[in-house]
Design a protein around this motif. Structure first.
Motif, PDB file in Angstrom:
ATOM      1  N   PRO A   6       0.806  -1.217   0.000  1.00 14.47           N
ATOM      2  CA  PRO A   6       0.000   0.000   0.000  1.00 14.47           C
ATOM      3  C   PRO A   6       0.842   1.272   0.000  1.00 14.47           C
ATOM      4  O   PRO A   6       2.032   1.244   0.315  1.00 14.47           O
ATOM      5  CB  PRO A   6      -0.823  -0.120   1.292  1.00 14.47           C
ATOM      6  N   THR A   7       0.210   2.361  -0.361  1.00 12.34           N
ATOM      7  CA  THR A   7       0.886   3.647  -0.405  1.00 12.34           C
ATOM      8  C   THR A   7       1.438   4.042   0.955  1.00 12.34           C
ATOM      9  O   THR A   7       0.861   3.702   1.989  1.00 12.34           O
ATOM     10  CB  THR A   7      -0.091   4.733  -0.919  1.00 12.34           C
ATOM     11  N   THR A  96       0.445  -0.025  -7.855  1.00 13.13           N
ATOM     12  CA  THR A  96      -0.649  -0.251  -8.805  1.00 13.13           C
ATOM     13  C   THR A  96      -0.726  -1.742  -9.093  1.00 13.13           C
ATOM     14  O   THR A  96       0.022  -2.278  -9.914  1.00 13.13           O
ATOM     15  CB  THR A  96      -0.433   0.558 -10.095  1.00 13.13           C
ATOM     16  N   THR A 234      -7.849  13.041  -9.383  1.00 18.36           N
ATOM     17  CA  THR A 234      -7.351  11.872  -8.657  1.00 18.36           C
ATOM     18  C   THR A 234      -6.903  12.261  -7.249  1.00 18.36           C
ATOM     19  O   THR A 234      -6.855  13.440  -6.891  1.00 18.36           O
ATOM     20  CB  THR A 234      -6.195  11.201  -9.418  1.00 18.36           C
ATOM     21  N   LEU A 235      -6.543  11.257  -6.489  1.00 24.69           N
ATOM     22  CA  LEU A 235      -6.214  11.392  -5.076  1.00 24.69           C
ATOM     23  C   LEU A 235      -5.183  12.491  -4.803  1.00 24.69           C
ATOM     24  O   LEU A 235      -4.108  12.497  -5.391  1.00 24.69           O
ATOM     25  CB  LEU A 235      -5.694  10.053  -4.552  1.00 24.69           C
ATOM     26  N   THR A 257      -7.252  14.664   2.140  1.00 22.79           N
ATOM     27  CA  THR A 257      -6.267  13.864   1.409  1.00 22.79           C
ATOM     28  C   THR A 257      -5.792  12.690   2.251  1.00 22.79           C
ATOM     29  O   THR A 257      -5.665  11.565   1.761  1.00 22.79           O
ATOM     30  CB  THR A 257      -5.062  14.736   0.995  1.00 22.79           C
ATOM     31  N   HIS A 260      -8.697  10.094   2.455  1.00 25.42           N
ATOM     32  CA  HIS A 260      -8.905   9.382   1.193  1.00 25.42           C
ATOM     33  C   HIS A 260      -7.717   8.485   0.848  1.00 25.42           C
ATOM     34  O   HIS A 260      -7.895   7.413   0.254  1.00 25.42           O
ATOM     35  CB  HIS A 260      -9.171  10.381   0.070  1.00 25.42           C
ATOM     36  N   THR A 261      -6.515   8.908   1.214  1.00 26.49           N
ATOM     37  CA  THR A 261      -5.337   8.067   0.979  1.00 26.49           C
ATOM     38  C   THR A 261      -5.393   6.821   1.854  1.00 26.49           C
ATOM     39  O   THR A 261      -5.030   5.723   1.412  1.00 26.49           O
ATOM     40  CB  THR A 261      -4.043   8.851   1.266  1.00 26.49           C
ATOM     41  N   GLN A 263      -8.111   5.345   2.854  1.00 24.15           N
ATOM     42  CA  GLN A 263      -9.116   4.471   2.255  1.00 24.15           C
ATOM     43  C   GLN A 263      -8.543   3.745   1.027  1.00 24.15           C
ATOM     44  O   GLN A 263      -8.808   2.563   0.808  1.00 24.15           O
ATOM     45  CB  GLN A 263     -10.345   5.298   1.864  1.00 24.15           C
ATOM     46  N   PHE A 264      -7.752   4.487   0.263  1.00 21.40           N
ATOM     47  CA  PHE A 264      -7.106   3.895  -0.916  1.00 21.40           C
ATOM     48  C   PHE A 264      -6.128   2.803  -0.496  1.00 21.40           C
ATOM     49  O   PHE A 264      -6.068   1.730  -1.108  1.00 21.40           O
ATOM     50  CB  PHE A 264      -6.387   4.995  -1.704  1.00 21.40           C
ATOM     51  N   ARG A 267      -7.807  -0.425   0.204  1.00 19.81           N
ATOM     52  CA  ARG A 267      -8.155  -1.174  -1.017  1.00 19.81           C
ATOM     53  C   ARG A 267      -6.922  -1.853  -1.595  1.00 19.81           C
ATOM     54  O   ARG A 267      -7.003  -2.987  -2.104  1.00 19.81           O
ATOM     55  CB  ARG A 267      -8.794  -0.235  -2.042  1.00 19.81           C
ATOM     56  N   GLN A 268      -5.775  -1.169  -1.533  1.00 23.08           N
ATOM     57  CA  GLN A 268      -4.528  -1.788  -2.009  1.00 23.08           C
ATOM     58  C   GLN A 268      -4.193  -3.024  -1.182  1.00 23.08           C
ATOM     59  O   GLN A 268      -3.772  -4.054  -1.730  1.00 23.08           O
ATOM     60  CB  GLN A 268      -3.381  -0.776  -1.920  1.00 23.08           C
TER      61      GLN A 268
END
Length: 307
Positions: A6-7, A96, A234-235, A257, A260-261, A263-264, A267-268
């Motif tokens: 993940p990020t 990604t 985008t994010l 930000t 939302h990051t 949450q992203f 998902r990753q």
């Protein structure tokens, strides 16, 4: 070799250290770092980092263009083959998941670029009718696409009407013959939300981006390409656009930000955890680099013994 996760989990830092030890290049697997001028908000490697270690698949596309997964796959496979001929093992690094899967699993992807006019005509018919059309021309795809998934429905119809063949007949996997080690980097799931170190990493990185000039970057991009550019939705970029429009204060934009990051990143995590071949390491472990390095040494020794 792959370094994924993940990020904000520290992939780039670990990959830089590994690449220097291995004398290997880094192939970026980030769907936004491929675009020029989107630098701070995508956490693109700095100029100094690119001098230390050669980076590829960064800044290869204009923001007004579209780089498909098939485009990425073609360029990445060509680079991997080139380095293999030189007996170099590159590092594929990023978050990604679809980019990484396209290489690791050898996804067969229909080489059909977006057809805006065709999509517009199909979208005019409505999702219900489009879904029934898809049922008649590609019943196999129906098994994988939800009736309300307009994006995938249009894509499947687009492929069929462009090539004359069902998308399901053009998909599948042809895994590469060479061995692949996938290193997954993540923070351990917290027992208490307040102790989630990944969230703290995300918060710190978002503040750092703002200090590095993220707002000015977004302002310049809006002036150059217009506020309707899809990448600006985008994010991170969307929240800063809202700040520039007076819809959010800077503090609110940073908070949004960060949220939302997070949450992203969740998902990753879900995407990568579904792959049983990824070997996971704790991003917060004090001996992370040595742990991963030992695993890589075993991997390389096994390759050598089978050569």
């Amino acid at each position: 070799m792959v370094v994924c996760g993940p990020t904000a989990s520290g992939k780039s830092g670990l990959a830089l250290a590994l690449a220097q030890r291995l004398h290997a290049p880094i192939l970026s697997a980030d769907s936004r770092q491929v675009y020029c001028h989107f630098d701070i908000g995508t956490a693109k490697p700095t100029a100094a980092e690119r001098q230390w270690v050669p980076h590829y698949l960064i800044d290869i596309c204009k923001p007004t263009e579209t780089l498909t997964v098939a485009d990425f796959q073609d360029q990445a496979k060509a680079l991997i083959q080139r380095f293999q001929c030189q007996e170099i093992v590159p590092l594929l690094v990023g978050g990604t998941g679809l980019y990484i899967k396209s290489i690791v699993r050898g996804m067969r992807i229909p080489r059909v670029p977006p057809q805006p006019e065709l999509r517009s005509q199909l979208a005019y018919l409505g999702q219900q009718l489009c879904y029934e059309l898809l049922r008649s021309v590609d019943p196999a795809s129906i098994q994988k696409i939800h009736p309300n998934d307009g994006v995938r429905t249009l894509r499947a119809l687009e492929v069929f009407y462009t090539t004359g063949l069902p998308m399901s007949a053009q998909q599948g996997e042809s895994p590469p013959t060479y061995p692949i080690l996938q290193i997954g980097l993540d923070c351990l799931e917290p027992t208490e939300p307040s102790r989630d170190s990944l969230t703290e990493r995300i918060r710190i990185r978002t503040h750092q981006m703002v200090k590095q000039g993220f707002v000015a970057e977004v302002e310049a991009l809006c002036a150059r390409y217009g506020k309707d550019l899809s990448l600006l939705k985008t994010l991170g970029y969307q929240e800063m656009c809202q700040h520039l429009a007076g819809e959010l204060s800077l503090e609110e934009a940073i908070a949004q930000t960060t949220l939302h990051t997070r949450q992203f990143a969740k998902r990753q995590r879900t995407w990568f955890r579904a792959d049983p071949t990824i070997e996971w390491f704790d991003a917060d472990h004090p001996d992370l680099l040595e742990q991963v390095w030992q695993r890589i040494q075993i991997f390389l020794e096994n390759i050598g013994s089978k050569a």
